[in-house]
Design an enzyme around this catalytic site. Sequence first.
Site, PDB file in Angstrom:
ATOM      1  N   ASP A  98       0.850  -1.183   0.000  1.00 30.55           N
ATOM      2  CA  ASP A  98       0.000   0.000   0.000  1.00 30.55           C
ATOM      3  C   ASP A  98       0.893   1.242   0.000  1.00 30.55           C
ATOM      4  O   ASP A  98       1.096   1.896   1.027  1.00 30.55           O
ATOM      5  CB  ASP A  98      -0.933  -0.007   1.205  1.00 30.55           C
ATOM      6  CG  ASP A  98      -2.072   0.972   1.022  1.00 30.55           C
ATOM      7  OD1 ASP A  98      -2.088   1.678  -0.015  1.00 30.55           O
ATOM      8  OD2 ASP A  98      -2.942   1.037   1.902  1.00 30.55           O
ATOM      9  N   GLY A 382      -4.912   6.056  16.559  1.00 28.16           N
ATOM     10  CA  GLY A 382      -4.923   4.888  17.442  1.00 28.16           C
ATOM     11  C   GLY A 382      -5.991   3.918  16.978  1.00 28.16           C
ATOM     12  O   GLY A 382      -6.296   3.858  15.787  1.00 28.16           O
ATOM     13  N   HIS A 407       3.657   5.574  13.424  1.00 26.67           N
ATOM     14  CA  HIS A 407       2.544   5.838  12.502  1.00 26.67           C
ATOM     15  C   HIS A 407       1.188   5.465  13.076  1.00 26.67           C
ATOM     16  O   HIS A 407       0.165   5.693  12.438  1.00 26.67           O
ATOM     17  CB  HIS A 407       2.763   5.106  11.184  1.00 26.67           C
ATOM     18  CG  HIS A 407       2.268   3.687  11.153  1.00 26.67           C
ATOM     19  ND1 HIS A 407       2.598   2.749  12.095  1.00 26.67           N
ATOM     20  CD2 HIS A 407       1.440   3.062  10.276  1.00 26.67           C
ATOM     21  CE1 HIS A 407       2.008   1.613  11.800  1.00 26.67           C
ATOM     22  NE2 HIS A 407       1.298   1.758  10.717  1.00 26.67           N
TER      23      HIS A 407
END
Lengths: 484, 141
Positions: A98, A382, A407
Amino acid sequence: MIVNGIELVKVRDNVWEIPKTGSMKVPGRIYISEKMIEKSFEHEDSLQQVVNVAHLPGIEKYSIAMPDIHWGYGFPIGGVAATNLDHGVISPGGVGYDINCGVRLATTSLEYNKISHRIESLVSKLFENIPTGVGASGAIKKLSNKEIKRILQKGSVWAVENDLGSPNDIEFTEEAGTLKNADSEAVSERALERGYDQVGTLGSGNHFLEVDVVDEIYDETTASLFGIFKGQVVVLIHTGSRGLGYQVCDDYLKVLLSASKKYGFTLPDKQLACAPIKSQEGQDYLSAMQAAANFAWNNRQVIMHLAKKAFKEIFSMSESELAFSLVYDVCHNIAKIEEHKIDDEMKKVCVHRKGATRAFPPGSNSIPVKFKSSGQPVLIPGDMGRYSYIAVGTQKAMEETFGSSCHGAGRSLSRRKALTNAKGRDLVSELRNKGIFIQARGYKTIAEEMPSAYKDVSEVVEVLHNEGITKKVARFRPVGVIKG
Amino acid sequence: MNPNYKFIDHTADIAVEVQGRTIEELFLNSADAWRTVALEKNDLIDNVGITLYLECETLEQLLVSFLNELNFLLINKKWLTVSISKIEIIQKDRVTLSVVLLGHPISDLHSLKAEIKSVTYHQMSIEKKADNYFTRIVFDI
């Protein structure tokens, strides 16, 4: 300590080193707390992946991992590696399928306590406007080959030229939404075919669009600069380059597997297939990967436009009343040519960030002028039941992590374990009882993505905050989620 | 479930260990594992055939290409492979696969369980141990 047969030597409270052994070219460096180590590596191969990445030809300083580290393929997720531009390699394993999966944050003028009763309708409208799920398509008209190639060259500038965004959106997107050396001719016909009808689609898995409320401010000055205030409704969008990016990665893995053999590289994992950055194979992959990255920026731009439309409809507000405004868009699956100080010398390197976010400091020339005093916004989503964060990059990140941060939360449970844990539970109602409305194509995605399938993002963010790699600005909590 | 493959825990993606008495059987069992990952339920209509021919440098590349082809047909061509016949794998300087995929077109993707982004090369190594061939496959989800 020894974890999964790998030695971890404590450097500082939240920094651990894997000593260079065997044919590793550099040591490993992991940013993680002792408490997190206990929970992070059970039934996991991600530490071995940090070791594997340390074998890449031309890797500089360290094979780095962020506190959201977990088992991926090739690189660990949360992995960072910089390779020397002159004698180093580029690897699709350090980018992922991705390509330019990333996150964007938009603010609104809405205050949650005044519109909380409308969140359920808003979520339904968002779900109606934005295609989600496996092979999602048809957000905008099916595009011609020529039009897709324009997107691959122009990135989110294409959306703005087609009334799907504003010039302001371009300014506040990493790389202004376009990697200039992208080459649509390096992208296969099959990859183009996979992109024709996927512009403006969210996809499935961990991708989402979230309506959040600003729950806590840690740095008033910076929050104010970003246009963020407590109680405000904001939107987080997480997706990437969809089928087009997956195909580019797949196409070039074949090329780079042959190249690895041709250049005589011995690699511990086939997924780390690579070629010298300056070789024809390396340059071709870089050009195609950049084109896919441009597709992803455009995708998030179009989704944001569709989201804005949903907000305007639900709240019957004009553009200026709603003040739907992009704070920043960051990618977290990418390889970029950057300049970093290594051994007191400025060197050009290819920074692979696989599940890691760029975190450039105040004063950087690569970030919008508006952020010169604050540093680059770093977006850290999150799980869908707890929190997300916005932080800023620091000089220490430049010195230690090639200007990189975490990330997200990082998975702690496999999808299978999450499904087992979800059995007999009604997660939709559980979330609703916490004030979170969710719509998804299928219940399985909700179960696989349940909050407890992830580490606590607050712990992840705290590690990097305490180490000075990023500094917390604000915390958000979800109130509405759409997923595939 | 087919006893010739076994799902194992993988934090972010889906991993499976597959075995087969022959290379062809290993590929067929791998395709079966792919179906279990991608599809909600088994389909029985297999009245249309598609002939597929692939050529690669290694068996691992051939397996990845084969499974990615099934995935591409499903998600992008909306064509569901239900069963497989006439599989032949030839290993010379390069390796080739010819196969007939039996299945049918589908109108939408609502019955799909997961979007497999791709089949990865991570930890993939086709090896013969005793009388069986084995490999691990990690699907990127």
